[in-house]
Design a protein around this motif. Structure first.
Motif, PDB file in Angstrom:
ATOM      1  N   TYR A 144       0.820  -1.214   0.000  1.00 61.38           N
ATOM      2  CA  TYR A 144       0.000   0.000   0.000  1.00 61.38           C
ATOM      3  C   TYR A 144       0.853   1.264   0.000  1.00 61.38           C
ATOM      4  CZ  TYR A 144      -3.807  -3.163   1.154  1.00 61.38           C
ATOM      5  OH  TYR A 144      -4.726  -4.188   1.122  1.00 61.38           O
ATOM      6  N   MET A 145       2.123   1.136   0.331  1.00 61.70           N
ATOM      7  CA  MET A 145       3.054   2.260   0.241  1.00 61.70           C
ATOM      8  C   MET A 145       3.772   2.255  -1.111  1.00 61.70           C
ATOM      9  SD  MET A 145       4.433   4.939   1.651  1.00 61.70           S
ATOM     10  CE  MET A 145       4.111   4.835   3.415  1.00 61.70           C
ATOM     11  N   VAL A 146       4.153   1.078  -1.581  1.00 60.36           N
ATOM     12  CA  VAL A 146       4.930   1.001  -2.823  1.00 60.36           C
ATOM     13  C   VAL A 146       4.112   1.513  -4.009  1.00 60.36           C
ATOM     14  CG1 VAL A 146       6.074  -0.544  -4.454  1.00 60.36           C
ATOM     15  CG2 VAL A 146       6.357  -0.904  -1.994  1.00 60.36           C
ATOM     16  N   ILE A 147       2.852   1.124  -4.090  1.00 59.94           N
ATOM     17  CA  ILE A 147       2.045   1.455  -5.272  1.00 59.94           C
ATOM     18  C   ILE A 147       1.881   2.963  -5.469  1.00 59.94           C
ATOM     19  CG2 ILE A 147      -0.255   1.223  -6.299  1.00 59.94           C
ATOM     20  CD1 ILE A 147      -0.347  -1.593  -5.046  1.00 59.94           C
ATOM     21  N   SER A 191       1.288   6.704   3.323  1.00 56.96           N
ATOM     22  CA  SER A 191       1.353   6.708   4.787  1.00 56.96           C
ATOM     23  C   SER A 191      -0.036   6.700   5.412  1.00 56.96           C
ATOM     24  CB  SER A 191       2.142   7.922   5.274  1.00 56.96           C
ATOM     25  OG  SER A 191       1.380   9.121   5.136  1.00 56.96           O
ATOM     26  N   ILE A 192      -1.015   7.257   4.699  1.00 58.04           N
ATOM     27  CA  ILE A 192      -2.391   7.220   5.217  1.00 58.04           C
ATOM     28  C   ILE A 192      -2.851   5.777   5.351  1.00 58.04           C
ATOM     29  CG2 ILE A 192      -4.788   7.804   4.703  1.00 58.04           C
ATOM     30  CD1 ILE A 192      -3.777  10.364   3.400  1.00 58.04           C
ATOM     31  N   ALA A 242      -7.558   9.798  16.058  1.00 57.36           N
ATOM     32  CA  ALA A 242      -6.172   9.824  15.578  1.00 57.36           C
ATOM     33  C   ALA A 242      -6.110   9.833  14.055  1.00 57.36           C
ATOM     34  CB  ALA A 242      -5.412   8.616  16.135  1.00 57.36           C
ATOM     35  N   ILE A 243      -6.968   9.038  13.419  1.00 50.69           N
ATOM     36  CA  ILE A 243      -6.983   8.994  11.953  1.00 50.69           C
ATOM     37  C   ILE A 243      -7.464  10.317  11.372  1.00 50.69           C
ATOM     38  CG2 ILE A 243      -8.112   7.906   9.971  1.00 50.69           C
ATOM     39  CD1 ILE A 243      -8.099   5.293  11.577  1.00 50.69           C
ATOM     40  N   ILE A 244      -8.476  10.904  11.986  1.00 53.56           N
ATOM     41  CA  ILE A 244      -8.982  12.196  11.504  1.00 53.56           C
ATOM     42  C   ILE A 244      -7.888  13.263  11.612  1.00 53.56           C
ATOM     43  CG2 ILE A 244     -10.616  14.056  11.986  1.00 53.56           C
ATOM     44  CD1 ILE A 244     -12.647  11.929  12.783  1.00 53.56           C
ATOM     45  N   ARG A 252      -2.717  19.094   3.648  1.00 55.43           N
ATOM     46  CA  ARG A 252      -1.950  20.169   3.027  1.00 55.43           C
ATOM     47  C   ARG A 252      -0.836  19.656   2.129  1.00 55.43           C
ATOM     48  NH1 ARG A 252      -1.244  24.863   7.676  1.00 55.43           N
ATOM     49  NH2 ARG A 252      -3.475  25.176   8.064  1.00 55.43           N
ATOM     50  N   THR A 253      -0.505  18.363   2.200  1.00 52.51           N
ATOM     51  CA  THR A 253       0.556  17.823   1.365  1.00 52.51           C
ATOM     52  C   THR A 253       0.079  17.435  -0.021  1.00 52.51           C
ATOM     53  OG1 THR A 253       0.197  15.519   2.046  1.00 52.51           O
ATOM     54  CG2 THR A 253       1.608  16.866   3.454  1.00 52.51           C
ATOM     55  N   GLY A 254      -1.233  17.436  -0.240  1.00 54.45           N
ATOM     56  CA  GLY A 254      -1.786  16.961  -1.503  1.00 54.45           C
ATOM     57  C   GLY A 254      -1.968  15.466  -1.532  1.00 54.45           C
ATOM     58  N   ALA A 255      -1.818  14.824  -0.361  1.00 49.30           N
ATOM     59  CA  ALA A 255      -1.897  13.368  -0.311  1.00 49.30           C
ATOM     60  C   ALA A 255      -3.284  12.856  -0.669  1.00 49.30           C
ATOM     61  CB  ALA A 255      -1.499  12.862   1.074  1.00 49.30           C
ATOM     62  N   LEU A 256      -4.330  13.576  -0.253  1.00 45.01           N
ATOM     63  CA  LEU A 256      -5.681  13.097  -0.481  1.00 45.01           C
ATOM     64  C   LEU A 256      -6.015  13.023  -1.964  1.00 45.01           C
ATOM     65  CD1 LEU A 256      -7.616  14.922   2.374  1.00 45.01           C
ATOM     66  CD2 LEU A 256      -6.565  12.659   2.374  1.00 45.01           C
TER      67      LEU A 256
END
Length: 259
Positions: A144-147, A191-192, A242-244, A252-256
């Motif tokens: 889930y991190m590599v992809i 990381s999410i 914690a997840i929220i 703010r990183t653009g991860a979503l």
């Protein structure tokens, strides 16, 4: 959207409401009477506090390990490997996702066993406990991190790397100043997954963790063993919060946009 609201958000609402119920001390039946006792206990009890800190620490450590392993592998897959090798590596990374979760967890239980293959070959094995839990969770969630990191590297134009080299930058400088800023949203997206999946896991912890207690195990124990649904619901608020908070930090990183 309607199905999401009813099935997911609706169940979360029921969970939060049930945290303010109580149980009959004699029969164990849930009593629909408002009380804040369970929520207060979940956030103030010393045992639960230590377990929470341990769980968050494990989730963060698993995330860091997955990043350290995924970044060089994803970089090689996207920019250095030949098309044939890239295909083989993509298959190697994604194939474990088709295997049963329990099979993989029990495979690590056998590997890490004091009488297992690692003990035969190297003479040492961490056995069952916190270290085994971190190793197993890192293996389970690594794809889930590599992809997403591989996809982020693959989107970086080769011309940027060539331009950086032409301007005299070293390979390390190119990686640090050109590639890392561009692929960081992909790392954050991965990381999410690793953080949230590690935070809520209780099956692998039960299989390889020995006496290790994480929030998932405690919640499961309160729900099934102790038959205390309200307290289990109150404890479930902790990983949910914690997840929220983690999602808000990653926003703010653009991860979503890369999930």
């Amino acid at each position: 959207m309607a199905w999401l609201v009813v099935a997911y958000l609706g169940s979360l609402a029921v969970l939060l409401v049930s945290a303010f119920w109580s149980t009959n001390t004699f029969t164990g039946a849930v009593v629909h009477r408002f009380t804040t006792h369970n929520v207060v206990k979940a956030f103030t009890d010393a045992v639960f506090r230590v377990t929470t800190l341990r769980t968050i620490g494990v989730a963060l450590l698993v995330t860091v390990i997955c990043i350290v392993l995924a970044v060089p592998l994803a970089l090689y897959m996207a920019k250095l490997a030949t098309p044939r090798v890239r295909l083989l590596l993509v298959i190697a990374v994604t194939t474990p996702l088709w295997a049963s979760y329990l099979v993989k967890a029990y495979a690590w239980r056998m590997l890490l066993s004091p009488e297992g293959p690692l003990a035969w070959v190297g003479g040492y094995t961490p056995g069952y406990g916190l270290a085994a839990t971190v190793i197993t969770l890192s293996y389970l969630w690594l794809p889930y991190m590599v992809i997403p990191v591989f996809a982020a590297f693959d989107r970086v134009p080769d011309s940027l790397i060539d331009a950086s080299s032409d301007l005299g930058a070293s390979d390390f400088s190119t990686l640090r100043m050109v590639l890392v800023p561009l692929v960081f949203p992909g790392i954050a997206a991965g990381s999410i997954f690793t953080f949230s999946l590690s935070l809520g896991d209780y099956i692998a912890v039960t299989i390889v963790g020995g006496k290790t207690q994480l929030l998932g195990n405690v919640i499961y124990g309160q729900l099934v063993t102790a038959n205390n649904q309200p307290l289990a619901a109150a404890l479930s608020i902790i990983p949910l919060a914690a997840i929220i908070l983690y999602l808000l930090a990653m926003r703010r990183t653009g991860a979503l946009e890369n999930v």
